[in-house]
Design an enzyme around this catalytic site. Structure first.
Site, PDB file in Angstrom:
ATOM      1  N   ASP A 272       0.869  -1.164   0.000  1.00  7.98           N
ATOM      2  CA  ASP A 272       0.000   0.000   0.000  1.00  7.98           C
ATOM      3  C   ASP A 272       0.916   1.228   0.000  1.00  7.98           C
ATOM      4  O   ASP A 272       2.130   1.127   0.239  1.00  7.98           O
ATOM      5  CB  ASP A 272      -0.954   0.003   1.213  1.00  7.98           C
TER       6      ASP A 272
HETATM    7  C1  BGC Z   1      -5.118   3.258   0.048  1.00  9.21           C
HETATM    8  C2  BGC Z   1      -5.228   2.244  -1.063  1.00  9.21           C
HETATM    9  C3  BGC Z   1      -5.164   2.944  -2.408  1.00  9.21           C
HETATM   10  C4  BGC Z   1      -3.864   3.724  -2.482  1.00  9.21           C
HETATM   11  C5  BGC Z   1      -3.694   4.449  -3.802  1.00  9.21           C
HETATM   12  C6  BGC Z   1      -3.908   4.163  -0.126  1.00  9.21           C
HETATM   13  O1  BGC Z   1      -3.941   5.205   0.781  1.00  9.21           O
HETATM   14  O2  BGC Z   1      -5.055   2.608   1.291  1.00  9.21           O
HETATM   15  O3  BGC Z   1      -6.420   1.527  -0.948  1.00  9.21           O
HETATM   16  O4  BGC Z   1      -5.272   2.018  -3.438  1.00  9.21           O
HETATM   17  O5  BGC Z   1      -3.854   4.694  -1.429  1.00  9.21           O
HETATM   18  O6  BGC Z   1      -4.635   5.438  -3.954  1.00  9.21           O
END
Ligand code: BGC
Length: 708
Positions: A272
Site C-alpha cells: 500500500d
Molecule cells: C489506500 C489504497 C489505495 C492507495 C492508492 C492508499 O492510501 O489505502 O487503498 O489504493 O492509497 O490510492
C-alpha cells in the site's frame, strides 16, 4: 412448379437470410472474454525480457513511478502502466502530488453504489456485471491495474472504509469477490485484492497492530482473498497495519508463508502507499513492488553492497512484476482509441445494484409502498440535495447525478415538499415524513457509531411528533438507530446509492420496485455490543481529520482480536446479544414461505457432496425476490464452533403465487475448521445441523446430518 411451392421456397430463403444476419450480428456483439497467458508461458517471456535488462533497470522496475505507475522501458518495448482506484468505479485524478495525470483520465466515470451495497444485493451475477463495467471503464481510460476490490472484514461499524468492502461474513464476501475479480479481469484489467491483511480500522491505520490467532486468520480474514486468488486475481496489495507485530508489506510470514504458500498466490504483490520501512525485510518477504515509489527500497544499491540483499532478490521481484505484466499483455492492450464505453449500460448496472442493494428494515402496518393518494410528503434531511458518498482513494465523482430531491420529485410530483429545517408545525401536520440521516465515511479515519447530534436531534423531532415518519439512512456502515428505531414507522437502509441510485430509492418508496436487499452486516444496538468494541487505544477518541504527521508520531498500538472466530453474527449468537437488525435481514413487500427441506444423504462421508433442496414460495400479492440462506452448525466438535456459519445462499425471483426449488451444495470444506497444528482444514466427524432461513435469525427449516 405450383405457386404455393414457390411461396414456400421464397419464405424459407428469406427466413434463412434473416437468421444468418442475426447470427452474424450476435457474433460481432459477443463479448470477448480476456484470457491472460499461463503462468509458465509468462514466466518464460519474463525470463527473456529480464536477460536484456540491466540491474539498475530491474531496481527501478520494483518501485513505483510517479505514484501510480509501473515504470516504462521503451528500449524493451515496455510502456508504462497506470493503476487507478478502485472498487466502486474509476477515481478520476487529474493530479497527484504535483504529477500531472490528466492524460490518463477518462472524461467521466460511473459512480456505482458502494461495494457494501453490492454485497447487500446477494447477487453474484450482478457483482460480475458491476465489476465488468468498472473494468471496461478502466480499459477505456488506459488503466492497466485496478486498485481493487477492497475486501477487508467488517469487524466493527466505526471503520471509515467499511463502505468499500463487502460486509462481515467470509462466505458472502468470498462469493462477491470471486465474481468481482472475474468481471474486472474479463476486460483485460488486473484486479488487485486489498488490503492484505487484517486492516479493519482506519484509526491511525499506519500504527495499528492486529493481533490475531492463526485459526481466526484462516477462518475469517483469509477466505475472501483465497476466493479472489482462485478466481484468477493477478495482483494483491498488502496493508498498512502490522499483523502480530510485523508490518504486513514486509512480512515474510504474511507474504511468503500465508499469501504465497498457503493461499497459492503466484502473481504481483505490491505495497500500500507508504507502508513499508525496511528494505532488507521487504526483499526477503516475497514483496514485489514498493508503492508509490522507493522509500524502504531507496538504498537498494547499498543493501547490495553490504550483502544484505542479493542480485537474485532484485531479480525475483522484477521477474514477478514482469511476469504479471506480460501475462496480462499490459504492453500491447492499452489502446484508448479502440475503446468505446457504453455508459448507458453501466448506468443500468449501477441502478440495478441500488434497486437490489437497498434494504428495507422496518415497515409497520405496511406504510410502504406509499399508495397513490393525495397525502403530502415532507422531505427533510442531510443528503437530500447532495449525494451521500464515501471518500478517499475510492471516491468517484460520477455524472448525471440525481439527488434524492430530484428523484422523489419526479416520482411523487407535488406531493413532495422539501424543507431543510422544517418547523414543528410542518412536522406535525405532514401526512408522511421522509427523514434522511447519514454519514460521510472516508478512508484515513473512523467515525462514531452514533449519528452527529444535529441529525440525531432532527430524526428524534420527526419520530416524536409524527407517527408516519420513514427514516432513510445513507451511510457506508452501521449507524446507531436505537433511540428512534421503535418510533419510526419504516426504515430504509440505502447505503451510498451512487449517481443514479436515488431513482431506485424512489421506486422502492412508490412500490415500482419491491425491495430485496439483505444486510451483509449486523447492526448492533450499542457499539459496546460489537465484537470490535475496545479497539481504540486507551484514552483516545476518534479524530475528524486525518493528519499524516500526527499519525507518524503516534506509537504503534495493539488491537487484540479477542473475539477470535466469533466475528459478526457469530459473536452476537455466541454472546446472546440481541442485535437491532441481524445479518442477512431485509424485508420485502411480499411474503415467502419455505418448505420441503431434503438432504441427499443424512449420513455422509468426507468426500461426498451433499445436495440440499427446499422450496420457496411467494405467498404474497406482489412479485419479489428472496435470498434464501443456508447456515451450518457443528454440534459435536472438539473445538469451539459458531452457532451459525453461512455456507450457501441463492437469490430467487418469484412472481406472486410462484414457487421454486432451491438446490445448494455442501462439501467437506464447508464443514471444516482450520487446524493450526496440521496447518490445514479439518472436517471432524459428528453431527451438524443445516439451517435454512431468510436471515441469520429467521431460520425456517432445519435438519441434522452426520459426517461419518
Ligand atoms: C489506500 C489504497 C489505495 C492507495 C492508492 C492508499 O492510501 O489505502 O487503498 O489504493 O492509497 O490510492
Amino acid at each position: 412448379m405450383n405457386k404455393s411451392f414457390i411461396f414456400f421456397i421464397s419464405v424459407s430463403i428469406a427466413i434463412f437470410i434473416l437468421i444468418s444476419q442475426l447470427h452474424a450480428q450476435l457474433g460481432t456483439m459477443k463479448k470477448e472474454i480476456f484470457k491472460p497467458l499461463s503462468y509458465d508461458l509468462a514466466d518464460k517471456k519474463a525470463d527473456s525480457v529480464l536477460s536484456l535488462m540491466t540491474q539498475d533497470e530491474m531496481i527501478s522496475l520494483v518501485s513505483g513511478d510517479r505514484s501510480f505507475f509501473i515504470r516504462p522501458f521503451m528500449r524493451l518495448n515496455l510502456p508504462e502502466v497506470y493503476m487507478s482506484d478502485a472498487t466502486q468505479g474509476v477515481h478520476i485524478r487529474d493530479k497527484f502530488r504535483d504529477v500531472d495525470l490528466s492524460k490518463y483520465q477518462l472524461e467521466k466515470s460511473t459512480a456505482f453504489p458502494c461495494p457494501i451495497s453490492l454485497a447487500a444485493t446477494w447477487n453474484s451475477n450482478l457483482a460480475f456485471r458491476y465489476a465488468e463495467a468498472v473494468g471496461e471503464e478502466c480499459r477505456a481510460g488506459n488503466i492497466g491495474i485496478l486498485l481493487g476490490p477492497g475486501m477487508n472484514q467488517y469487524r466493527q461499524s466505526q471503520c471509515g472504509r467499511n463502505f468499500e468492502y463487502f460486509g462481515e461474513d467470509p462466505f458472502l464476501r468470498s462469493v462477491i469477490v470471486a465474481e468481482y475479480v472475474k468481471g474486472v479481469q474479463s476486460t483485460g484489467t488486473i484486479a488487485t485484492l486489498k488490503h492484505f491483511v487484517a486492516n479493519n480500522t482506519e484509526h491511525f491505520r499506519r500504527r495499528s497492530n492486529s493481533i490475531i490467532d492463526e485459526r481466526t486468520l484462516h477462518e475469517i480474514y483469509l477466505p475472501p482473498f483465497k476466493a479472489g486468488i482462485d478466481a484468477g486475481a493477478m495482483a494483491v496489495m498488502t496493508s498498512y497495519n502490522q499483523l502480530n507485530g510485523e508490518w504486513c508489506g514486509q512480512s515474510n510470514y504474511v507474504i511468503n508463508t500465508v499469501l504465497r504458500k498457503q493461499l497459492g498466490f503466484r502473481w504481483l504483490v505490491m505495497t500500500d502507499w507508504w507502508s513499508v520501512y525496511d528494505g532488507e525485510k521487504l526483499v526477503k518477504s516475497g514483496q514485489d513492488l514498493e508503492m508509490p515509489f522507493a522509500v524502504a527500497l531507496e538504498n537498494v544499491t547499498q543493501l547490495l553492497i553490504d550483502g544484505k540483499m542479493k542480485k537474485e532478490d532484485v531479480h525475483r521481484m522484477a521477474k514477478s512484476v514482469l511476469r504479471t505484466y506480460l501475462a496480462m499483455h499490459l504492453d500491447e492492450q492499452r489502446k484508448k482509441s479502440d475503446e468505446t464505453i457504453d455508459y448507458q449500460k453501466h448506468e443500468l448496472v449501477a441502478l440495478q445494484t441500488a434497486r437490489e442493494g437497498i434494504v428495507l428494515l422496518k415497515n409497520d402496518h405496511g406504510l410502504l409502498p406509499l399508495s397513490e393518494n393525495k397525502s403530502s410528503i415532507l422531505l427533510t434531511g442531510e443528503y437530500v440535495t447532495k449525494l451521500a458518498k464515501g471518500g478517499g482513494a475510492a471516491e468517484v465523482k460520477g455524472f448525471n447525478i440525481r439527488s434524492m430531491l430530484d428523484e422523489l420529485t419526479s416520482e411523487f410530483g407535488k406531493r413532495i415538499q422539501y424543507e431543510k429545517n422544517p418547523s414543528l408545525e410542518q412536522i406535525k401536520s405532514a401526512d408522511i415524513i421522509l427523514c434522511n440521516v447519514g454519514t460521510d465515511d472516508v478512508e484515513g479515519r473512523d467515525r462514531p457509531f452514533a449519528l452527529p447530534d444535529s441529525q440525531e436531534n432532527k430524526v428524534l423531532e420527526c419520530v416524536n411528533n409524527n407517527p408516519n415518519t420513514i427514516v432513510i439512512v445513507t451511510s457506508g456502515s452501521g449507524v446507531r438507530m436505537t433511540n428512534w428505531n421503535d418510533k419510526a414507522k419504516a426504515i430504509i437502509y440505502a447505503w451510498y446509492v451512487g449517481q443514479n441510485g436515488n431513482k431506485a430509492l424512489a421506486e422502492i418508496l412508490s412500490g415500482k420496485t419491491n425491495p430485496s436487499g439483505k444486510l451483509p452486516i449486523t447492526i448492533e444496538k450499542e457499539f459496546k455490543d460489537s465484537p470490535g468494541y475496545g479497539y481504540l487505544p486507551e484514552g483516545e477518541s476518534l479524530y475528524t481529520r486525518w493528519n499524516f504527521m500526527k499519525e507518524k508520531e503516534h506509537p504503534v498500538f495493539d488491537i487484540h482480536y479477542t473475539e477470535g472466530i466469533f466475528s459478526g453474527y457469530r459473536w452476537y449468537e455466541k454472546k446472546n446479544i440481541e442485535p437491532l437488525y441481524p445479518f442477512g435481514f431485509g424485508l420485502s413487500y411480499t411474503t415467502f414461505e419455505y418448505s420441503d427441506l431434503t438432504v441427499s444423504k443424512e449420513l455422509f462421508a468426507e468426500n461426498d457432496i451433499l445436495n440440499i433442496s427446499f422450496k420457496v414460495k411467494n405467498v404474497g400479492k406482489m412479485n419479489g425476490a428472496e435470498t434464501a440462506q443456508l447456515y451450518i452448525q457443528d454440534i459435536e466438535s472438539s473445538v469451539p464452533r459458531p452457532v451459525k456459519e453461512l455456507k450457501g445462499f441463492k437469490k430467487v425471483e418469484l412472481e406472486s403465487g410462484q414457487s421454486t426449488t432451491v438446490i445448494l451444495e455442501l462439501s467437506k470444506k464447508d464443514f471444516s475448521f482450520w487446524n493450526p497444528e496440521t496447518k490445514d482444514w479439518f472436517a471432524e466427524k459428528g453431527a451438524f445441523v443445516l439451517q435454512v432461513g431468510s436471515s441469520s435469525r429467521d431460520i425456517k427449516l432445519q435438519q441434522q446430518v452426520v459426517l461419518q
